[in-house]
Scaffold this active site. Sequence first.
Site: not given
Length: 217
Positions: A35, A61-63
Amino acid sequence: MVNFDIARKRMVQEQIVGRGITTPRLLEVFQKVPRHLFVQEAMAVQAYSDGPLPIGEKQTISQPYIVALMTDLLELTGNDHVLEIGTGSGYQTAILASLVRRVWTIERIRPLAMQARKVLDTLHLLNVNIKVGDGTLGWPEEGPFDAILVTAGAPAVPETLAAQLAPGGRLVIPVGDESNQTLLRIRKAADGTLTQETGIGCRFVPLIGQQGWQLNS
């Protein structure tokens, strides 16, 4: 200095497994995909934190948990053809590409699409097609799709995307206003009938396009 392997393992165990997601293939992929390569270098140390991060161009960028949840809701098999609306950083794309046969992903912001392509190529994820365009219109010439994932909040389910679902297909999308949405899963039966399941509340950037929000709204 951050040990990214340890941070990634902790992310999976605490944020994903700890919230009830236990699909083995999914956890394996989240353990492998780096990530930290999908965020700006200055924010790499925060890549495995329990929250979204800015990636530029007023996008995020999502959780990690939300990425895992939405992926899990798609009920993917290794042979699926998947359409992603909103490439963003490319992290969600990488997760999908590691799980299925082929991914088509649409990003309206060219610099994000180019950066995502660069990272995906670095990871040798060659089963991804990226184009720059209006994601609300889908990619009809490549459909129908076994699964469609929308990574931005829509005012309603775009009819164009529902039409591009294959029989038995699943569409996961946040729907609501521009600040708060509810996660929905749409299923298409063999006869084309659509059924809707309601999930958790969430917050995504707006889905911009002809069948989404207008850019100046």
